[in-house]
Every structure is written in C-alpha cells, then in structure tokens.
Design a protein around this motif. Sequence first.
Motif, PDB file in Angstrom:
ATOM      1  N   LEU A   1       0.822  -1.218   0.000  1.00 53.27           N
ATOM      2  CA  LEU A   1       0.000   0.000   0.000  1.00 53.27           C
ATOM      3  C   LEU A   1       0.853   1.263   0.000  1.00 53.27           C
ATOM      4  CD1 LEU A   1      -2.786  -1.128   2.492  1.00 53.27           C
ATOM      5  CD2 LEU A   1      -2.943  -0.970  -0.005  1.00 53.27           C
ATOM      6  N   GLN A   2       1.948   1.242   0.732  1.00 55.24           N
ATOM      7  CA  GLN A   2       2.825   2.411   0.782  1.00 55.24           C
ATOM      8  C   GLN A   2       3.471   2.666  -0.582  1.00 55.24           C
ATOM      9  OE1 GLN A   2       5.702   2.285   3.930  1.00 55.24           O
ATOM     10  NE2 GLN A   2       6.431   4.359   3.540  1.00 55.24           N
ATOM     11  N   LEU A   3       3.754   1.604  -1.310  1.00 53.07           N
ATOM     12  CA  LEU A   3       4.318   1.766  -2.651  1.00 53.07           C
ATOM     13  C   LEU A   3       3.346   2.493  -3.574  1.00 53.07           C
ATOM     14  CD1 LEU A   3       6.016  -1.700  -2.875  1.00 53.07           C
ATOM     15  CD2 LEU A   3       7.204   0.489  -3.108  1.00 53.07           C
TER      16      LEU A   3
ATOM     17  N   LEU B   1      13.343   1.193  -2.239  1.00 52.75           N
ATOM     18  CA  LEU B   1      12.638   2.481  -2.326  1.00 52.75           C
ATOM     19  C   LEU B   1      13.402   3.582  -1.617  1.00 52.75           C
ATOM     20  CD1 LEU B   1       9.983   3.595  -3.601  1.00 52.75           C
ATOM     21  CD2 LEU B   1      10.396   1.178  -3.833  1.00 52.75           C
ATOM     22  N   VAL B   2      14.024   3.272  -0.484  1.00 55.56           N
ATOM     23  CA  VAL B   2      14.861   4.268   0.187  1.00 55.56           C
ATOM     24  C   VAL B   2      15.953   4.733  -0.771  1.00 55.56           C
ATOM     25  CG1 VAL B   2      16.566   4.604   2.044  1.00 55.56           C
ATOM     26  CG2 VAL B   2      14.381   3.479   2.539  1.00 55.56           C
TER      27      VAL B   2
ATOM     28  N   GLU C   1       1.332   4.775  -2.657  1.00 56.33           N
ATOM     29  CA  GLU C   1       1.413   6.193  -2.291  1.00 56.33           C
ATOM     30  C   GLU C   1       2.562   6.869  -3.038  1.00 56.33           C
ATOM     31  OE1 GLU C   1       1.527   6.867   1.947  1.00 56.33           O
ATOM     32  OE2 GLU C   1      -0.040   5.372   2.300  1.00 56.33           O
ATOM     33  N   VAL C   2       3.684   6.171  -3.152  1.00 55.14           N
ATOM     34  CA  VAL C   2       4.823   6.722  -3.896  1.00 55.14           C
ATOM     35  C   VAL C   2       4.456   6.882  -5.366  1.00 55.14           C
ATOM     36  CG1 VAL C   2       7.201   6.314  -4.647  1.00 55.14           C
ATOM     37  CG2 VAL C   2       6.532   5.818  -2.289  1.00 55.14           C
ATOM     38  N   VAL C   3       3.800   5.881  -5.927  1.00 54.35           N
ATOM     39  CA  VAL C   3       3.376   5.951  -7.331  1.00 54.35           C
ATOM     40  C   VAL C   3       2.474   7.168  -7.537  1.00 54.35           C
ATOM     41  CG1 VAL C   3       2.028   4.811  -9.140  1.00 54.35           C
ATOM     42  CG2 VAL C   3       3.619   3.469  -7.738  1.00 54.35           C
ATOM     43  N   ASP C   4       1.490   7.334  -6.669  1.00 55.27           N
ATOM     44  CA  ASP C   4       0.572   8.471  -6.793  1.00 55.27           C
ATOM     45  C   ASP C   4       1.308   9.804  -6.688  1.00 55.27           C
ATOM     46  OD1 ASP C   4      -1.543   6.702  -7.083  1.00 55.27           O
ATOM     47  OD2 ASP C   4      -2.241   6.917  -5.008  1.00 55.27           O
ATOM     48  N   THR C   5       2.226   9.899  -5.724  1.00 53.43           N
ATOM     49  CA  THR C   5       3.008  11.124  -5.543  1.00 53.43           C
ATOM     50  C   THR C   5       3.841  11.419  -6.779  1.00 53.43           C
ATOM     51  OG1 THR C   5       3.094  10.838  -3.141  1.00 53.43           O
ATOM     52  CG2 THR C   5       4.815  12.207  -4.131  1.00 53.43           C
ATOM     53  N   ALA C   6       4.541  10.412  -7.282  1.00 58.84           N
ATOM     54  CA  ALA C   6       5.406  10.611  -8.450  1.00 58.84           C
ATOM     55  C   ALA C   6       4.588  10.977  -9.687  1.00 58.84           C
ATOM     56  CB  ALA C   6       6.237   9.359  -8.701  1.00 58.84           C
TER      57      ALA C   6
ATOM     58  N   THR D   1      10.341  17.882  -3.658  1.00 58.86           N
ATOM     59  CA  THR D   1      11.384  17.387  -2.758  1.00 58.86           C
ATOM     60  C   THR D   1      10.821  17.116  -1.369  1.00 58.86           C
ATOM     61  OG1 THR D   1      13.026  18.618  -4.020  1.00 58.86           O
ATOM     62  CG2 THR D   1      13.685  17.850  -1.836  1.00 58.86           C
ATOM     63  N   ALA D   2      10.009  18.002  -0.866  1.00 59.33           N
ATOM     64  CA  ALA D   2       9.407  17.802   0.458  1.00 59.33           C
ATOM     65  C   ALA D   2       8.557  16.534   0.486  1.00 59.33           C
ATOM     66  CB  ALA D   2       8.564  19.014   0.853  1.00 59.33           C
ATOM     67  N   ASP D   3       7.757  16.321  -0.545  1.00 58.31           N
ATOM     68  CA  ASP D   3       6.900  15.129  -0.596  1.00 58.31           C
ATOM     69  C   ASP D   3       7.723  13.852  -0.714  1.00 58.31           C
ATOM     70  OD1 ASP D   3       4.696  16.753  -0.333  1.00 58.31           O
ATOM     71  OD2 ASP D   3       4.061  16.582  -2.427  1.00 58.31           O
ATOM     72  N   LEU D   4       8.781  13.886  -1.506  1.00 54.60           N
ATOM     73  CA  LEU D   4       9.632  12.705  -1.650  1.00 54.60           C
ATOM     74  C   LEU D   4      10.409  12.420  -0.364  1.00 54.60           C
ATOM     75  CD1 LEU D   4      11.009  13.184  -5.275  1.00 54.60           C
ATOM     76  CD2 LEU D   4       9.060  11.791  -4.525  1.00 54.60           C
ATOM     77  N   GLU D   5      10.857  13.476   0.298  1.00 46.41           N
ATOM     78  CA  GLU D   5      11.572  13.281   1.563  1.00 46.41           C
ATOM     79  C   GLU D   5      10.655  12.679   2.628  1.00 46.41           C
ATOM     80  OE1 GLU D   5      13.440  17.067   2.352  1.00 46.41           O
ATOM     81  OE2 GLU D   5      15.178  16.535   1.106  1.00 46.41           O
ATOM     82  N   LYS D   6       9.391  13.052   2.615  1.00 41.47           N
ATOM     83  CA  LYS D   6       8.427  12.460   3.540  1.00 41.47           C
ATOM     84  C   LYS D   6       8.279  10.963   3.261  1.00 41.47           C
ATOM     85  CE  LYS D   6       3.656  12.709   5.122  1.00 41.47           C
ATOM     86  NZ  LYS D   6       2.352  13.367   4.953  1.00 41.47           N
ATOM     87  N   GLN D   7       8.157  10.605   1.991  1.00 37.73           N
ATOM     88  CA  GLN D   7       8.042   9.193   1.631  1.00 37.73           C
ATOM     89  C   GLN D   7       9.301   8.425   2.022  1.00 37.73           C
ATOM     90  OE1 GLN D   7       5.537   7.400   0.538  1.00 37.73           O
ATOM     91  NE2 GLN D   7       4.124   9.084   0.271  1.00 37.73           N
TER      92      GLN D   7
END
Length: 156
Positions: free
Chosen positions: A51-53, A108-109, A55-60, A141-147
């Motif tokens: 599920l967290q992955l 992912l990290v 979230e990354v897809v949606d953000t990207a 950058t802020a959103d990616l750093e949160k992820q």
Amino acid sequence: MYVVKSPLSDANLKTVSEALQGALVDLVDLALVAKQIHWNVVGPRFRSVHLQLDEVVDTARTHSDIVAERASALGVPPDGRAATVAVGSGIGVTPEGWVDDTAAVQALVDALGAVIVRMRERVAATGEPDPVTQDIFIQVTADLEKQRWMFQAANG
C-alpha cells in the motif's frame, strides 16, 4: 503549429528546461520502479509495504504531471517517453522477480534518495532563473523526503 513562447530569457530557459526535463524523467521512473516493486513484494509486511508503494506511485505521477505542465507553460515540450526515461533516470537498477519486503523497502529508500539528491540540485539551479519552477521543485522534494522517511522508518 502554435509554439508557446517563454517569458524567460534564453539562458534562463535553458537552465530551467533542463531541470524540468530531468525531474520529469526521474519522477516517471520513480513511479515505474515503485509499481514494479509493488507487484513483486513478498513477506510478512506485504500489505503495508504494498500500500505504501502505491502512495509513492501516486506522488510521483502527480508531480510528474505538474512538472510536465510547467515545461509546457514555458514553451518546452516535455519528453516522458520510455526510451528517454531509460537513458536519463538517476535511479539505479530495480530488483527483478519477487522482492522480500525488507529489500523492497531498501530499494525504495535508495530510489527516493537518488531522486531527492537530483531534485535538491534542481532547487538550487532554478532559484535565480525561475522561482516559480523552484517552488515546484521544493514541494516535490518535500513530498519525496516524507516518503523516504516513512520507508526508512519501516526498516528501522
């Protein structure tokens, strides 16, 4: 054919367009990497990592659209084609086949870290020539750093 004209000088447009194109490539690849691992993650934390992955897809994907539209607004045609992404991404090789949840989190990290380093360079490069684009890069950058923080915390 109508061509959109940029309000930026030629020199500033060159800097900004290179930054936008690089960001687009990295974000498209990040979405692909996260989705690839999403389909192949296994292990005791499968569901939460799976599920967290997404979230990354949606953000990207959201940010890649914003970045591409910013390029278009400046008169620069964005290029998100697979071949362009394959040669221009700063993300390393994605694991093949089934990926243990711990390895998935680490992948992912690493992927997020690679993109964040390049995004921070773009933040610095665009401050003077185009603060509007810089502002977009700051939010990305802020959103990616949160992820990345959330994935780092998952592996302790």
